[in-house]
Design a protein around this motif. Structure first.
Motif, PDB file in Angstrom:
ATOM      1  N   LYS A 121       0.823  -1.211   0.000  1.00  0.00           N
ATOM      2  CA  LYS A 121       0.000   0.000   0.000  1.00  0.00           C
ATOM      3  C   LYS A 121       0.862   1.268   0.000  1.00  0.00           C
ATOM      4  O   LYS A 121       0.628   2.186  -0.776  1.00  0.00           O
ATOM      5  CB  LYS A 121      -0.938   0.007   1.206  1.00  0.00           C
ATOM      6  CG  LYS A 121      -1.943   1.133   1.072  1.00  0.00           C
ATOM      7  CD  LYS A 121      -2.901   1.268   2.217  1.00  0.00           C
ATOM      8  CE  LYS A 121      -3.743   2.532   2.070  1.00  0.00           C
ATOM      9  NZ  LYS A 121      -2.977   3.760   1.951  1.00  0.00           N
ATOM     10  N   ILE A 122       1.871   1.279   0.833  1.00  0.00           N
ATOM     11  CA  ILE A 122       2.674   2.504   0.910  1.00  0.00           C
ATOM     12  C   ILE A 122       3.414   2.761  -0.413  1.00  0.00           C
ATOM     13  O   ILE A 122       3.569   3.898  -0.844  1.00  0.00           O
ATOM     14  CB  ILE A 122       3.638   2.487   2.119  1.00  0.00           C
ATOM     15  CG1 ILE A 122       4.440   3.784   2.139  1.00  0.00           C
ATOM     16  CG2 ILE A 122       4.534   1.296   2.155  1.00  0.00           C
ATOM     17  CD1 ILE A 122       5.170   4.056   3.392  1.00  0.00           C
ATOM     18  N   SER A 123       3.798   1.710  -1.107  1.00  0.00           N
ATOM     19  CA  SER A 123       4.467   1.901  -2.399  1.00  0.00           C
ATOM     20  C   SER A 123       3.497   2.479  -3.417  1.00  0.00           C
ATOM     21  O   SER A 123       3.846   3.367  -4.204  1.00  0.00           O
ATOM     22  CB  SER A 123       5.022   0.574  -2.913  1.00  0.00           C
ATOM     23  OG  SER A 123       5.963   0.078  -2.002  1.00  0.00           O
ATOM     24  N   GLN A 124       2.254   1.957  -3.392  1.00  0.00           N
ATOM     25  CA  GLN A 124       1.242   2.503  -4.306  1.00  0.00           C
ATOM     26  C   GLN A 124       0.955   3.964  -3.970  1.00  0.00           C
ATOM     27  O   GLN A 124       0.790   4.791  -4.868  1.00  0.00           O
ATOM     28  CB  GLN A 124      -0.038   1.656  -4.222  1.00  0.00           C
ATOM     29  CG  GLN A 124       0.181   0.265  -4.809  1.00  0.00           C
ATOM     30  CD  GLN A 124      -1.043  -0.630  -4.684  1.00  0.00           C
ATOM     31  OE1 GLN A 124      -1.851  -0.461  -3.780  1.00  0.00           O
ATOM     32  NE2 GLN A 124      -1.165  -1.596  -5.595  1.00  0.00           N
ATOM     33  N   ASP A 125       0.944   4.289  -2.669  1.00  0.00           N
ATOM     34  CA  ASP A 125       0.730   5.688  -2.266  1.00  0.00           C
ATOM     35  C   ASP A 125       1.843   6.595  -2.794  1.00  0.00           C
ATOM     36  O   ASP A 125       1.584   7.713  -3.236  1.00  0.00           O
ATOM     37  CB  ASP A 125       0.684   5.814  -0.732  1.00  0.00           C
ATOM     38  CG  ASP A 125      -0.609   5.255  -0.162  1.00  0.00           C
ATOM     39  OD1 ASP A 125      -1.534   4.982  -0.956  1.00  0.00           O
ATOM     40  OD2 ASP A 125      -0.691   5.077   1.070  1.00  0.00           O
TER      41      ASP A 125
END
Ligand SMILES: [Zn+2]
Length: 671
Positions: free
Chosen positions: A102-106
């Motif tokens: 998720k944080i990478s997509q963010d």
């Protein structure tokens, strides 16, 4: 309190840990962290494996398993190897864990929304046989910059430059071995030129960075920043968070550094304080220090700070990036693909992890490439650890046990020599403080060993073995000074060889709980406990064995055949091969490899140049009947026209021409 966040470059989970990883980014980080902890600082040490990317999916395809299996396997094996070397990360994660996605997509979304990501149609290599686009490492060829062979579609190992795979010379697909075709696809790019001004200003504040790092950055900036693709056509990776983008994932270099954050999040959760990571990452006062090898400099100094600076959350930017140069092995560049390295798991079967720590610290590639030589490893362990430090401890403690029942009191008055020896050592220890603080592990190692050297010299000069007969107090003074030096060493060396220093302190009955500041805390009375040798000498035979093992892997590597793409019978039929008779044979002047031959191919004469003169004297070939390829396009070699090609087998540079098993007449066709 000031917070320090230390990272080691994430290691690709496509193979086990080797000494190059250790020397490049793990040992130096671990030593720095241990030093910071001794200084009572608030420091955490974060790392993990880089689980995505083509090296892992290629390996998975080779083994016929899911990429996740490969990533998990090597994540586990690396953790075990790090433990064996007493490299103690606070958290060792992997980028295929859920926290990371998720944080990478963010990161992607935030950059896109802030206007720093562009979308482009582009041409890319495509393997028609496998119906797939060929992401970076699925293509190999000749480097367009330095013309080295075996350059990958993303980077050249020889010159370190990044490559756009489309620019590779003579490209080949790793899947089919064939020349790929070019097809159109769509990808997202980070607009690096937009960051140039901001980055240049930021580098102005980084004058304290290591020269090798600043030089690398400047040469990159001066070549001009270009937009870089941050997505790939691949199954194994983090899906990009946009509609209708199936089969597209984040480029591994984009999400890999985000792994430092997700690993910190994982750590915080394990502490039972899920928000604790923010106190490090979202705190402008945090000193974020990335340890890595020089091939990772551009990502961590240019692209990563650019990515961090445009997020909704206000992330701290790297405080320092103390990159190391490369470690070579026995005078040659290390290569995992050629198995030219020392795998930590293999090393641990034979030697103590502390020895590797000491050798790599004494030999750290801090400012230029350095070498791992097995013979030098033996010398350093035997001459430094065993003959200097081990000897000082042993002779002092054994003497103390024998004549003083292990009890050593601080003398009321020192001789001048004792005073000088102690004072100089306190001063030297202060230098190591600076060295550790500046990541100069090599220097720190040398200084601490110098303290042990001066201890031995002092022991020899004061001759306690004579003094014990005439003046017992003087002998005790010698023992006190030497033990006091060993006490200092047990602290100053503990970041480098922690396990051995723990043992040393145990022999002196000193607490396991100590701080850097204790160095100056003069110790009154010592009571020596159980004494045993701190280090074991390495025998010649043990080193010869390692060199043999290394040689054996190379022979095995050589025997691994590389096959060419398959051909049809029609392809084969195009070759005209015949048995010919050699009529004349002579050396070509000024060439030490070439022979000039005249051959009879069955009523017709041809002149031929053959690169076999290192294996044959010209005369021994005259009259021989050999196999030859007749219809190869003629070419001139050293001024001589070669109208055919001798067929010969090569064994490690030794050529053997092929002769027919039975006598056949010249001109007989080979089929
Ligand atoms: Zn190159």
């Amino acid at each position: 309190m000031e917070k320090i966040l230390v990272t080691s470059a994430l290691t690709y989970a496509n193979g086990p840990l080797h000494i190059g990883h250790v020397a490049g980014s793990y040992l130096n980080a671990d030593i720095f962290v241990r030093y910071c902890k001794l200084k009572g600082k608030d420091v955490i040490y974060i790392g993990g494996t880089d689980d995505y990317g083509t090296p892992i999916s290629i390996k998975a395809e080779e083994e016929g398993v899911e990429p996740r299996i490969i990533a998990e396997r090597y994540n586990k094996s690396m953790k075990k190897d790090l433990d064996g070397l007493n490299i103690e990360l606070d958290n060792f994660s992997g980028t295929s864990r859920p926290e990371h996605i998720k944080i990478s997509q963010d990161f992607f979304t935030n950059l896109l929304e802030a206007g720093y990501v562009t979308k482009k149609a582009l041409h890319q290599f495509y393997d028609e046989k496998h119906k797939r686009f060929l992401a970076d490492r699925y293509v190999e060829g000749i480097c367009p910059h330095c013309k080295s062979e075996g350059a990958r579609g993303d980077q050249c190992d020889s010159c370190g430059k990044l490559i756009d795979s489309i620019n590779l010379i003579d490209p080949k697909s790793k899947l089919s071995g064939e020349k790929p075709v070019i097809k159109e696809t769509t990808h997202w790019y980070i607009d690096l030129p937009k960051f140039e001004k901001q980055l240049r200003e930021w580098f102005q504040t980084k004058k304290y960075w290591k020269d090798n790092v600043l030089n690398f950055i400047m040469s990159w900036l001066n070549e001009g920043l270009i937009e870089r693709a941050i997505t790939r056509d691949l199954d194994w990776g983090i899906p990009i968070p946009l509609e209708n983008t199936e089969g597209k994932v984040l480029y591994v270099w984009f999400d890999a550094p985000i792994g430092y954050i997700s690993s910190t999040m994982e750590w915080a959760k394990k502490q039972g304080k899920p928000d604790l990571w923010k106190e490090y990452w979202l705190n402008p006062e945090t000193k974020l220090i990335h340890f890595l090898g020089k091939d990772n400099i551009p990502f961590h100094t240019i692209i990563w700070p650019a990515m961090l600076s445009k997020q909704k959350d206000k992330y701290v930017l790297p405080y320092d990036v103390p990159a190391n140069e490369f470690l070579n092995l026995e005078g040659q560049k290390m290569s995992t693909s050629k198995n030219w390295t020392v795998w930590v798991e293999d090393y641990m079967k034979y030697f103590d992890g502390e020895y590797l720590r000491y050798y790599l610290a004494a030999n750290a590639p801090e400012t230029k490439d350095s070498d791992f030589y097995w013979k030098d490893f033996q010398n350093k362990i035997n001459n430094d650890l065993s003959n200097v430090l081990g000897n000082l401890a042993n002779r002092t403690f054994v003497f103390a046990k024998k004549y003083f029942d292990g009890k050593i009191r601080r003398p009321e008055k020192h001789s001048k020599l004792s005073d000088k020896t102690l004072k100089e050592s306190y001063k030297l220890v202060e230098f190591t403080d600076k060295s550790f603080n500046n990541y100069q592990v090599r220097k720190a190692t040398k200084i601490v060993m110098d303290i042990a050297r001066s201890g031995n010299k002092y022991f020899d000069e004061t001759q306690p073995w004579n003094k014990i007969k005439t003046n017992k107090d003087t002998a005790e003074e010698t023992l006190y000074v030497c033990t006091e030096l060993l006490r200092m060493i047990s602290i100053a060396f503990s970041p480098i060889i922690p396990k051995a220093m723990k043992e040393l302190r145990k022999m002196m009955n000193l607490s396991e709980d100590f701080k850097w500041e204790d160095i100056k805390q003069i110790h009154e009375n010592f009571e020596i406990g159980e004494v045993s040798p701190l280090f074991k000498k390495i025998e010649d035979a043990e080193i010869e064995k390692q060199l043999e093992l290394l040689k054996a892997t190379q022979i095995k590597e050589k025997e691994k055949m590389e096959h060419k793409p398959e051909i049809t019978f029609e392809d084969f039929e195009k070759l005209e091969m015949r048995i010919v008779k050699i009529l004349e044979s002579e050396n070509i002047p000024k060439s030490n490899k070439l022979l000039k031959l005249k051959v009879d191919i069955g009523g017709e004469e041809r002149s031929v140049v053959a690169g076999i003169s290192e294996s044959y004297d010209p005369e021994e070939l005259i009259g021989k009947k050999v196999a030859m390829l007749i219809n190869l396009k003629p070419r001139k070699v050293m001024g001589v026209e070669s109208q055919a090609m001798v067929l010969a087998a090569e064994d490690d540079g030794n050529f053997s021409v092929l002769v027919p098993h039975k006598n056949v007449k010249e001109g007989s066709e080979i089929s």
